[in-house]
Design an enzyme around this catalytic site. Structure first.
Site, PDB file in Angstrom:
ATOM      1  N   LYS A 137      55.687  37.025  91.197  1.00  0.00           N
ATOM      2  CA  LYS A 137      54.958  38.281  91.376  1.00  0.00           C
ATOM      3  C   LYS A 137      53.469  37.947  91.439  1.00  0.00           C
ATOM      4  CE  LYS A 137      54.601  42.941  89.385  1.00  0.00           C
ATOM      5  NZ  LYS A 137      53.515  43.033  88.407  1.00  0.00           N
ATOM      6  N   HIS A 149      53.466  44.997  76.790  1.00  0.00           N
ATOM      7  CA  HIS A 149      54.893  44.789  77.009  1.00  0.00           C
ATOM      8  C   HIS A 149      55.269  43.374  76.584  1.00  0.00           C
ATOM      9  CE1 HIS A 149      53.158  42.693  80.412  1.00  0.00           C
ATOM     10  NE2 HIS A 149      54.326  42.123  80.642  1.00  0.00           N
ATOM     11  N   ASP A 204      57.874  40.193  78.061  1.00  0.00           N
ATOM     12  CA  ASP A 204      58.591  39.818  79.280  1.00  0.00           C
ATOM     13  C   ASP A 204      60.087  39.756  79.004  1.00  0.00           C
ATOM     14  OD1 ASP A 204      56.185  39.606  80.559  1.00  0.00           O
ATOM     15  OD2 ASP A 204      56.145  37.418  80.635  1.00  0.00           O
ATOM     16  N   HIS A 233      51.911  41.533  75.155  1.00  0.00           N
ATOM     17  CA  HIS A 233      50.691  41.186  75.881  1.00  0.00           C
ATOM     18  C   HIS A 233      50.386  42.267  76.915  1.00  0.00           C
ATOM     19  CE1 HIS A 233      54.086  39.360  78.060  1.00  0.00           C
ATOM     20  NE2 HIS A 233      53.363  39.471  79.167  1.00  0.00           N
TER      21      HIS A 233
END
Length: 362
Positions: free
Chosen positions: A221, A240, A242, A296
């Site tokens: 991404k 959030h 990962d 993070h």
């Protein structure tokens, strides 16, 4: 708190908003009052990095040393970083900097194309088609968006990649991106091996548990964060963890990434020639919480474009049941996570987001 109002029509690209010269951001991009209390211009937040803690930097050349003590010391730094931070910066990783630079230049040239050219590669998130060019949409009850455009595509294994959706301009985009990922793949195996040994397991155990060479998927991404007129009210990526096993990130040396550590948001410094490694939810599950998937986020700034290349290492959606490894579950250390497929884990996290505004540490 001042912001624009009104619904945004169609797919609005953040790049267009930034280029329009607006002084206030649309309401859809304004974070909650509680969240705004901890936000700042990313360039300002990076000015006093020496005053606080920083994520560990690991010299991977030492893991290849003929000196046993150096190898042991390097492995211990990786274990401690994964246990305490869930994040580290690796240097001397073995990927030529010239290749990384060419890959980045190709991505930058794609994002420098006119928006109407990039729209030829637009995805359709409403139909579940997430690969391609897009903007981060709201996916929770508060309806807020992130100050980010992106290009997302599966990049490895190569036989599973859909090259028809990859950018044709610049002409070297596919060549440089494929070669970067080919050279990143053994680095992924190396980190997984070190993490396995840190749990007292055989070096190949974690890689086996996430799909091995044939089934572990690498998704890239490219995140594009243009300047924002109100960086104390917006985020490039909200807080959030990962969902992946591991994430590997290179960027254009513009700060913005923050980790939530010891009750504080810590701005991650820009270490030249490094790759940032995140421990994801999958490794936290398999390690029964001994390795941390750290919260993070990404701040934005008023002056500079930030671009990052994130490669998410994901197990196959439905083929593997993820659960704490048997060797790590024993009397006094019960399983902290229920067994789920990767697809079920993603659905669970999306359900939690859809329940309403999430509590974000200040």
């Amino acid at each position: 708190m001042t912001a624009g109002s009104g619904a945004l029509p169609g797919p609005v690209r953040v790049e267009s908003l930034a280029a329009s010269g607006i002084a206030t951001i649309p309401a859809e991009y304004v974070r909650s009052e509680d969240e705004c209390a901890s936000l700042a211009d990313a360039l300002d937040a990076a000015k006093n990095l020496d005053a606080g803690p920083q994520i560990p930097t690991v010299d991977l050349a030492k893991i290849r040393s003929t000196n046993e003590e150096e190898r042991r010391s390097c492995a211990e730094v990786v274990r401690e970083a994964a246990s305490n931070w869930g994040m580290m910066q690796i240097v001397n990783h073995g990927i030529p900097q010239e290749l990384i630079k060419r890959m980045q230049e190709a991505g930058e040239r794609f994002f420098s194309l006119p928006i109407e050219e990039k729209e030829r590669y637009a995805n359709d998130q409403s139909s579940g088609n997430i690969q391609g060019y897009g903007s981060k949409l709201a996916n929770n009850a508060n309806g807020r968006r992130a100050w980010q455009d992106y290009f997302f595509h599966l990049v490895y294994p190569e036989e599973k990649a859909n090259y028809s959706i990859w950018p044709k301009e610049p002409a070297n985009y596919a060549e440089e991106t494929k070669e970067f990922v080919r050279q990143l793949r053994p680095v992924v195996s190396n980190i997984l091996a070190i993490l396995s040994a840190g749990l007292g397991l055989e070096e190949g155990k974690l890689e086996e548990e996430v799909g091995g060479m044939s089934d572990l998927l690498l998704q890239m991404k490219i995140n594009y964060y243009p300047p924002c007129p109100q960086p104390n009210m917006a985020v490039g990526v909200p807080a959030h963890t990962d969902v992946s096993a591991l994430s590997f990130i290179v960027h254009n040396m513009v700060p913005g990434l923050q980790a939530y550590y010891a009750g504080e948001w810590v701005t991650v410094g820009c270490v030249p020639d490094s790759i940032i490694v995140h421990v994801g939810d999958v490794i936290e599950i398999l390690s029964n919480g001994r390795y941390k998937s750290i919260l993070h986020r990404v701040l934005v700034n008023r002056e500079k474009v930030r671009i990052s290349w994130s490669v998410f290492c994901e197990p196959p959606p439905d083929k593997i049941i993820l659960k704490p490894l048997d060797a790590l579950v024993h009397e006094g250390s019960t399983a902290k996570f229920p067994p789920r497929t990767f697809a079920q884990h993603i659905d669970h996290k999306l359900f939690l987001k859809s329940e309403g505004p999430q509590s974000t540490p200040k």
